[in-house]
Scaffold this active site. Structure first.
Site, PDB file in Angstrom:
ATOM      1  N   ARG A  15       5.027  -3.243  -1.854  1.00 45.49           N
ATOM      2  CA  ARG A  15       5.497  -4.004  -3.084  1.00 45.49           C
ATOM      3  C   ARG A  15       4.910  -5.698  -3.206  1.00 45.49           C
ATOM      4  O   ARG A  15       5.148  -6.182  -4.142  1.00 45.49           O
ATOM      5  CB  ARG A  15       6.936  -3.938  -3.054  1.00 45.49           C
ATOM      6  CG  ARG A  15       7.507  -2.612  -3.328  1.00 45.49           C
ATOM      7  CD  ARG A  15       8.879  -2.442  -2.966  1.00 45.49           C
ATOM      8  NE  ARG A  15       9.248  -2.436  -1.459  1.00 45.49           N
ATOM      9  CZ  ARG A  15      10.430  -2.214  -0.894  1.00 45.49           C
ATOM     10  NH1 ARG A  15      11.500  -2.219  -1.747  1.00 45.49           N
ATOM     11  NH2 ARG A  15      10.734  -2.147   0.442  1.00 45.49           N
ATOM     12  N   GLN A  72       3.834   0.710  16.565  1.00 48.41           N
ATOM     13  CA  GLN A  72       4.372   1.860  15.828  1.00 48.41           C
ATOM     14  C   GLN A  72       3.012   2.344  14.931  1.00 48.41           C
ATOM     15  O   GLN A  72       2.596   1.579  14.004  1.00 48.41           O
ATOM     16  CB  GLN A  72       5.435   1.524  14.648  1.00 48.41           C
ATOM     17  CG  GLN A  72       6.180   2.694  14.065  1.00 48.41           C
ATOM     18  CD  GLN A  72       7.119   2.288  12.759  1.00 48.41           C
ATOM     19  OE1 GLN A  72       6.784   1.212  12.255  1.00 48.41           O
ATOM     20  NE2 GLN A  72       7.636   3.297  12.461  1.00 48.41           N
TER      21      GLN A  72
HETATM   22  C1  UD1 Z   1      15.869  -2.130   4.553  1.00 46.42           C
HETATM   23  C2  UD1 Z   1      17.070  -1.249   4.815  1.00 46.42           C
HETATM   24  C3  UD1 Z   1      18.101  -1.387   3.973  1.00 46.42           C
HETATM   25  C4  UD1 Z   1      18.572  -2.780   3.859  1.00 46.42           C
HETATM   26  C5  UD1 Z   1      17.110  -3.697   3.596  1.00 46.42           C
HETATM   27  C6  UD1 Z   1      17.559  -5.254   3.835  1.00 46.42           C
HETATM   28  C7  UD1 Z   1      16.531   0.843   5.997  1.00 46.42           C
HETATM   29  C8  UD1 Z   1      16.413   2.346   5.895  1.00 46.42           C
HETATM   30  N1  UD1 Z   1      16.883   0.231   4.878  1.00 46.42           N
HETATM   31  O1  UD1 Z   1      15.409  -1.580   3.308  1.00 46.42           O
HETATM   32  O2  UD1 Z   1      19.475  -0.534   4.060  1.00 46.42           O
HETATM   33  O3  UD1 Z   1      19.607  -3.204   2.750  1.00 46.42           O
HETATM   34  O4  UD1 Z   1      16.505  -3.147   4.654  1.00 46.42           O
HETATM   35  O5  UD1 Z   1      16.534  -6.137   3.683  1.00 46.42           O
HETATM   36  O6  UD1 Z   1      16.471   0.429   7.227  1.00 46.42           O
HETATM   37  N2  UD1 Z   1       9.472  -1.334   8.902  1.00 46.42           N
HETATM   38  C9  UD1 Z   1       8.941  -1.067  10.198  1.00 46.42           C
HETATM   39  N3  UD1 Z   1       8.270   0.182  10.191  1.00 46.42           N
HETATM   40  C10 UD1 Z   1       8.818   1.494   9.247  1.00 46.42           C
HETATM   41  C11 UD1 Z   1       9.324   0.802   8.185  1.00 46.42           C
HETATM   42  C12 UD1 Z   1       9.852  -0.550   7.885  1.00 46.42           C
HETATM   43  O7  UD1 Z   1       8.570  -1.855  11.028  1.00 46.42           O
HETATM   44  O8  UD1 Z   1       8.201   2.414   9.356  1.00 46.42           O
HETATM   45  C13 UD1 Z   1       9.909  -2.623   9.234  1.00 46.42           C
HETATM   46  C14 UD1 Z   1       8.972  -3.416   7.568  1.00 46.42           C
HETATM   47  O9  UD1 Z   1       8.167  -4.152   8.231  1.00 46.42           O
HETATM   48  C15 UD1 Z   1      10.312  -4.465   7.278  1.00 46.42           C
HETATM   49  C16 UD1 Z   1      11.639  -3.870   7.741  1.00 46.42           C
HETATM   50  O10 UD1 Z   1      11.341  -2.657   8.557  1.00 46.42           O
HETATM   51  O11 UD1 Z   1      10.028  -5.638   7.939  1.00 46.42           O
HETATM   52  C17 UD1 Z   1      12.348  -3.336   6.388  1.00 46.42           C
HETATM   53  O12 UD1 Z   1      11.477  -2.360   6.062  1.00 46.42           O
HETATM   54  P1  UD1 Z   1      11.752  -2.180   4.300  1.00 46.42           P
HETATM   55  O13 UD1 Z   1      10.560  -1.085   3.836  1.00 46.42           O
HETATM   56  O14 UD1 Z   1      11.172  -3.423   3.831  1.00 46.42           O
HETATM   57  O15 UD1 Z   1      13.055  -1.806   4.018  1.00 46.42           O
HETATM   58  P2  UD1 Z   1      14.118  -2.016   2.708  1.00 46.42           P
HETATM   59  O16 UD1 Z   1      13.534  -0.980   1.781  1.00 46.42           O
HETATM   60  O17 UD1 Z   1      14.046  -3.254   2.562  1.00 46.42           O
HETATM   61 CA    CA Z   2      12.904  -5.149   3.080  1.00 48.47          CA
END
Ligand code: UD1
Ligand code: CA
Length: 461
Positions: A15, A72
């Site tokens: 995004r 990961q």
């Molecule tokens: C996530 C939460 C949501 C919360 C929000 C707060 C989940 C499923 N959702 O959503 O409930 O309100 O954060 O900001 O947890 N990441 C990884 N590996 C992955 C996916 C993500 O390391 O496979 C990391 C991303 O780099 C990021 C963080 O996890 O820093 C959050 O991921 P993101 O996709 O931004 O989650 P949100 O949709 O914001």
């Molecule tokens: Ca996020």
């Protein structure tokens, strides 16, 4: 009790629509993930593991020495991400703080409060929540009639009723470490995004009869998750306010804090005045009793006490105490302005040293030069340091006087007390106490006016 931290930073950040990996975007001069890790360091954890994926090497470089890393390979969701830290953490007694790497505004104080709450309550899992004015995009906290937390529902999975809830998951959790890694094995990807959600761990633990809870923080703005550039700007604005207020509390005056952009690691001494529209970046240090006027931009530089910077740009340079510069001048990298020296307007200096109490007042370029003390450099002087292939050096000794409009052609040495006449082009060394004059002699032609064509023009008589 041992304390561990897992920072999630492997997601791509689609995004953001950027070549740059999401957590490496900067908020007030520091990457988001550094902000997160530094706040986490505040709770003095026994171990910090950052989960990296896309752009892993770049993130590891930024966090070198501050964190361990788990890779990961595929971004299958936040639950899967935490599970990649299994090798470093599983089976260990202690509590684990999980933080998403895109929430740069959290403070150590908030993490400490969450930890204390988690321990006092004897929870297996505690989620940090906040009341969001517009909760779109965040996971929502589902509670029962008695206010007990049941589970977290993601934006894409929520029913219209659930999505009306304004209490959100900030992305920060405290877990019993052992229970966390056991529960993660039971997380599946049966949801709208086909991802393994960390948020599901809460419900899993609850169903196992473990105690789960939520710690509500008062200030939602601290929990902003940066998924796009709009949120990046919002986070920067909040951080900017926080930084400026910290300096104000330390005795710095801001004429208009809304338009003073000071990076996180900048240091400023007391009784310094910062006008509006000022940018101070990187590792800059500014002393006490300085005045930085609007239109100034200072990057990675050191400014001593009692210095005035008037609408000027300073990069990777040093100004000693009681110096001044501007308006509209430019110190390019590696310029050193010694005590009491004066740099006036429309002056450019690069890779040069200007000695104590020397003056470079107007419209001058100084490149690759060493100037001693008490020198006067006249208006419009050029240090011609470049022959088209290489740069050469120019020395100017103490108390030398360089007349206006001189061009000094490198390499050349002007000794102490030497005098260079105005408009001279200097290609040879000038010895102590000598005067160098190198310009065409003036010739006056008596009565020449009448030979000029314009003398025939009646308008000119
Ligand atoms: C996530 C939460 C949501 C919360 C929000 C707060 C989940 C499923 N959702 O959503 O409930 O309100 O954060 O900001 O947890 N990441 C990884 N590996 C992955 C996916 C993500 O390391 O496979 C990391 C991303 O780099 C990021 C963080 O996890 O820093 C959050 O991921 P993101 O996709 O931004 O989650 P949100 O949709 O914001
Ligand atoms: Ca996020």
């Amino acid at each position: 009790m041992k304390k561990f931290v897992v920072v999630l930073a492997a997601g791509k950040g689609t995004r953001m629509k950027s070549q740059l990996y999401k957590v490496l975007h900067q908020v007030c001069g520091k990457t988001m993930v550094e902000h997160v890790v530094e706040a986490a360091q505040g709770i003095e954890p026994d171990k910090i593991v950052t989960v990296v994926g896309t752009g892993a090497e770049d993130v590891e470089k930024v966090l070198a020495g501050k964190s361990e890393f788990a890779l990961q390979k595929k971004q299958l969701g936040t639950g899967d991400a935490v599970l990649t830290a299994e090798k470093e953490l599983a089976g260990k007694d202690g509590a684990t703080l999980v933080i998403t790497g895109d929430t740069p505004l959290f403070t150590s104080e908030t993490f400490k409060k969450l930890f204390d709450y988690h321990q006092t309550k004897g929870n297996a899992a505690t989620v940090l929540t906040a009341q969001a004015p517009s909760p779109y995009g965040y996971g929502r906290i589902i509670r029962d009639d008695q206010d007990n937390v049941l589970r977290i529902v993601e934006q894409k999975d929520g029913s219209p009723e659930e999505l009306k809830i304004k209490e959100i998951n900030t992305g920060v959790f405290c877990f019993d470490n052992k229970l966390l890694f056991e529960a993660l094995k039971h997380v599946n990807n049966q949801n709208a995004q086909g991802e393994y959600y960390l948020t599901d761990v809460l419900e899993i633990l609850r169903n196992e009869g473990q105690r789960i809870g939520a710690y509500r923080m008062r200030d939602f703005s601290e929990s902003i998750g940066v998924n796009d550039r709009v949120a990046l700007a919002q986070a920067s604005k909040i951080m900017q306010k926080r930084i400026n207020e910290k300096h104000m509390c330390n005795g710095v005056t801001f004429i208009d804090p809304d338009t003073a952009y000071i990076d996180s690691d900048v240091k400023i001494g007391s009784d310094t005045v910062i006008e509006g529209n000022v940018v101070i970046k990187g590792k800059t240090e500014i002393g006490s009793n300085c005045l930085i006027t609007s239109g100034s931009r200072i990057v990675d530089s050191t400014i001593g006490d009692h210095v005035t910077v008037t609408s000027s740009t300073i990069e990777n340079s040093q100004m000693f105490e009681n110096t001044d510069i501007g308006p509209n001048s430019h110190l390019r990298p590696n310029s050193i302005i010694k005590k009491g020296a004066h740099i006036g307007n429309f002056v450019e200096i690069k890779n040069s040293e200007i000695g104590e109490n020397s003056k470079v007042g107007h419209l001058t370029y100084v490149g690759d030069a060493t100037l001693g003390k008490d020198i006067n450099v006249g208006c419009g002087t050029i240090f011609a340091n470049y022959d088209g292939i290489k740069k050469d050096h120019i020395n100017v000794g103490d108390r030398a006087f360089i007349g206006s409009g001189a061009t000094l052609i490198a390499p050349v040495n002007i000794s102490d007390h030497a005098f260079v006449a105005a408009d001279s082009t200097i290609t040879k060394d000038v010895n102590k106490y000598d005067m160098a004059i190198a310009r065409g002699r003036q010739v006056n032609k008596p009565d020449y006016w009448h030979k000029l064509p314009l003398s025939k023009d009646e308008n000119w008589e």
